[in-house]
Scaffold this motif. Sequence first.
Motif, PDB file in Angstrom:
ATOM      1  N   ASP A  89      -4.534   5.222   1.561  1.00 41.49           N
ATOM      2  CA  ASP A  89      -4.615   3.919   2.223  1.00 41.49           C
ATOM      3  C   ASP A  89      -3.688   2.868   1.629  1.00 41.49           C
ATOM      4  OD1 ASP A  89      -6.896   4.358   4.168  1.00 41.49           O
ATOM      5  OD2 ASP A  89      -7.849   4.954   2.290  1.00 41.49           O
ATOM      6  N   PHE A  90      -3.413   2.961   0.336  1.00 43.27           N
ATOM      7  CA  PHE A  90      -2.521   1.967  -0.262  1.00 43.27           C
ATOM      8  C   PHE A  90      -1.886   2.518  -1.527  1.00 43.27           C
ATOM      9  CE2 PHE A  90      -6.713   1.080  -2.077  1.00 43.27           C
ATOM     10  CZ  PHE A  90      -6.450   0.935  -3.435  1.00 43.27           C
ATOM     11  N   VAL A  91      -0.746   1.927  -1.878  1.00 44.72           N
ATOM     12  CA  VAL A  91      -0.015   2.278  -3.101  1.00 44.72           C
ATOM     13  C   VAL A  91       0.433   0.998  -3.781  1.00 44.72           C
ATOM     14  CG1 VAL A  91       1.990   3.428  -4.106  1.00 44.72           C
ATOM     15  CG2 VAL A  91       0.846   4.453  -2.131  1.00 44.72           C
ATOM     16  N   LEU A  92       0.247   0.934  -5.081  1.00 52.53           N
ATOM     17  CA  LEU A  92       0.859  -0.126  -5.882  1.00 52.53           C
ATOM     18  C   LEU A  92       1.929   0.516  -6.761  1.00 52.53           C
ATOM     19  CD1 LEU A  92       0.645  -3.211  -6.879  1.00 52.53           C
ATOM     20  CD2 LEU A  92      -0.197  -2.129  -8.954  1.00 52.53           C
ATOM     21  N   MET A 137      -0.610   8.083   5.293  1.00 49.65           N
ATOM     22  CA  MET A 137      -1.248   6.866   5.788  1.00 49.65           C
ATOM     23  C   MET A 137      -1.433   6.967   7.294  1.00 49.65           C
ATOM     24  SD  MET A 137       0.562   3.928   3.437  1.00 49.65           S
ATOM     25  CE  MET A 137       0.056   3.734   1.723  1.00 49.65           C
ATOM     26  N   THR A 138      -2.264   7.901   7.703  1.00 49.71           N
ATOM     27  CA  THR A 138      -2.432   8.201   9.121  1.00 49.71           C
ATOM     28  C   THR A 138      -3.154   7.089   9.871  1.00 49.71           C
ATOM     29  OG1 THR A 138      -4.454   9.421   8.591  1.00 49.71           O
ATOM     30  CG2 THR A 138      -2.409  10.680   8.709  1.00 49.71           C
ATOM     31  N   LYS A 139      -3.880   6.247   9.151  1.00 50.57           N
ATOM     32  CA  LYS A 139      -4.596   5.132   9.778  1.00 50.57           C
ATOM     33  C   LYS A 139      -3.974   3.791   9.387  1.00 50.57           C
ATOM     34  CE  LYS A 139      -8.319   6.784   7.920  1.00 50.57           C
ATOM     35  NZ  LYS A 139      -9.714   7.025   7.467  1.00 50.57           N
ATOM     36  N   GLY A 140      -2.702   3.828   9.001  1.00 45.90           N
ATOM     37  CA  GLY A 140      -2.050   2.625   8.508  1.00 45.90           C
ATOM     38  C   GLY A 140      -2.294   2.467   7.020  1.00 45.90           C
ATOM     39  N   GLY A 141      -1.705   1.446   6.424  1.00 48.53           N
ATOM     40  CA  GLY A 141      -1.881   1.268   4.988  1.00 48.53           C
ATOM     41  C   GLY A 141      -1.043   0.140   4.443  1.00 48.53           C
ATOM     42  N   SER A 142      -1.025   0.048   3.122  1.00 43.25           N
ATOM     43  CA  SER A 142      -0.335  -1.037   2.433  1.00 43.25           C
ATOM     44  C   SER A 142       0.476  -0.477   1.278  1.00 43.25           C
ATOM     45  CB  SER A 142      -1.363  -2.050   1.910  1.00 43.25           C
ATOM     46  OG  SER A 142      -0.728  -3.098   1.207  1.00 43.25           O
ATOM     47  N   LEU A 143       1.741  -0.852   1.225  1.00 46.25           N
ATOM     48  CA  LEU A 143       2.649  -0.492   0.142  1.00 46.25           C
ATOM     49  C   LEU A 143       3.007  -1.768  -0.603  1.00 46.25           C
ATOM     50  CD1 LEU A 143       4.987   1.779   2.265  1.00 46.25           C
ATOM     51  CD2 LEU A 143       3.436   2.613   0.494  1.00 46.25           C
ATOM     52  N   MET A 144       2.771  -1.778  -1.905  1.00 42.76           N
ATOM     53  CA  MET A 144       3.033  -2.977  -2.702  1.00 42.76           C
ATOM     54  C   MET A 144       3.890  -2.622  -3.912  1.00 42.76           C
ATOM     55  SD  MET A 144      -0.910  -4.319  -2.648  1.00 42.76           S
ATOM     56  CE  MET A 144      -1.520  -2.633  -2.612  1.00 42.76           C
ATOM     57  N   ALA A 180       6.415  -0.464  10.544  1.00 42.84           N
ATOM     58  CA  ALA A 180       5.502  -1.352  11.266  1.00 42.84           C
ATOM     59  C   ALA A 180       4.791  -0.639  12.402  1.00 42.84           C
ATOM     60  CB  ALA A 180       6.265  -2.568  11.793  1.00 42.84           C
ATOM     61  N   ASP A 181       5.504   0.254  13.113  1.00 45.50           N
ATOM     62  CA  ASP A 181       4.881   0.911  14.263  1.00 45.50           C
ATOM     63  C   ASP A 181       3.818   1.919  13.852  1.00 45.50           C
ATOM     64  OD1 ASP A 181       6.607   2.778  13.175  1.00 45.50           O
ATOM     65  OD2 ASP A 181       7.485   3.395  15.084  1.00 45.50           O
ATOM     66  N   ARG A 182       3.729   2.218  12.547  1.00 51.16           N
ATOM     67  CA  ARG A 182       2.668   3.105  12.052  1.00 51.16           C
ATOM     68  C   ARG A 182       1.512   2.317  11.454  1.00 51.16           C
ATOM     69  NH1 ARG A 182       5.526   8.049   8.732  1.00 51.16           N
ATOM     70  NH2 ARG A 182       7.669   7.728   9.454  1.00 51.16           N
ATOM     71  N   GLY A 183       1.584   1.009  11.534  1.00 50.24           N
ATOM     72  CA  GLY A 183       0.532   0.183  10.957  1.00 50.24           C
ATOM     73  C   GLY A 183       0.585   0.124   9.443  1.00 50.24           C
ATOM     74  N   ILE A 184       1.744   0.429   8.878  1.00 49.85           N
ATOM     75  CA  ILE A 184       1.920   0.397   7.421  1.00 49.85           C
ATOM     76  C   ILE A 184       2.700  -0.859   7.064  1.00 49.85           C
ATOM     77  CG2 ILE A 184       2.896   1.558   5.413  1.00 49.85           C
ATOM     78  CD1 ILE A 184       2.619   4.202   6.981  1.00 49.85           C
ATOM     79  N   ARG A 185       2.159  -1.656   6.191  1.00 48.35           N
ATOM     80  CA  ARG A 185       2.802  -2.900   5.788  1.00 48.35           C
ATOM     81  C   ARG A 185       3.325  -2.782   4.353  1.00 48.35           C
ATOM     82  NH1 ARG A 185      -2.678  -2.814   6.417  1.00 48.35           N
ATOM     83  NH2 ARG A 185      -3.924  -3.757   4.759  1.00 48.35           N
TER      84      ARG A 185
END
Length: 257
Positions: A89-92, A137-144, A180-185
């Motif tokens: 779901d997310f990566v830092l 990140m099949t349901k979207g996610g966050s990359l930081m 963006a089109d994968r819901g990943i920010r």
Amino acid sequence: MAPLADLSGKRGLVLGIANEHSIAAGCAAAFAEAGAELAVTYLEERAKPYVQPVAEAVGAKILAPCDVRVRGQLEGLFQRLEREWGELDFVLHSIAFAEREDLHTSVLNCSAEGFALAMDVSCHSFLRTAKFAAPLMTKGGSLMTVTFYGSDRVVENYNLMGPVKAALEASVRYVAADLADRGIRAHAISAGPVKTRAASGIGRFDELMDQVRERTPAGRLVTIEEIGRIAAFLASEAGAPMTGSVVYADNGFHTVA
């Protein structure tokens, strides 16, 4: 203090913990407090004793080595995440490095090899991380990732890391557009100076911290706990409308610098 974000049921990867004082450690603690299940990494076996207590404190399910300079190690980490978790779901990403002799000289005098190494470890590794994380990140996610004000203004003794961090921030914007089109920010968290192991390599860093403290409107430096709460927000659904941003966690120093 109650968590300000809800990460219940989410799984995240934290890259770049060196010890309990790392920015990445503060973020990991905030993620765990918000309910996330974590995987964390350490650079090499010599670093493991400093990272393992952090991993245990946040209840990390996976503790693995990851040196982005070692061919195949980052890829192997994501293969393990795919086998054991199947999703993410997310990566830092809190990784930066420059050889001391290149960091402690002007940008005009740093070597081409040193510049390339700093760019590869500190910037291109984020792009590789995004590439490997996106399929999970099949349901979207966050990359930081973590940056610093020296990307935007000349900071004495920051030297080649200035252009490297500027490239990292530009990379974040392009990653945000690409995914963006994968819901990943994607976000770059611009943290104020914190006394970490990595920061100790910057010349006269204590003087920089004193100068920032004096010029910051609140008269105090940011803590790793405060940075962590911002990261947790960005990883949560509450942060979903935001992407491609440089998010300042510096008590307002960037507004007066």
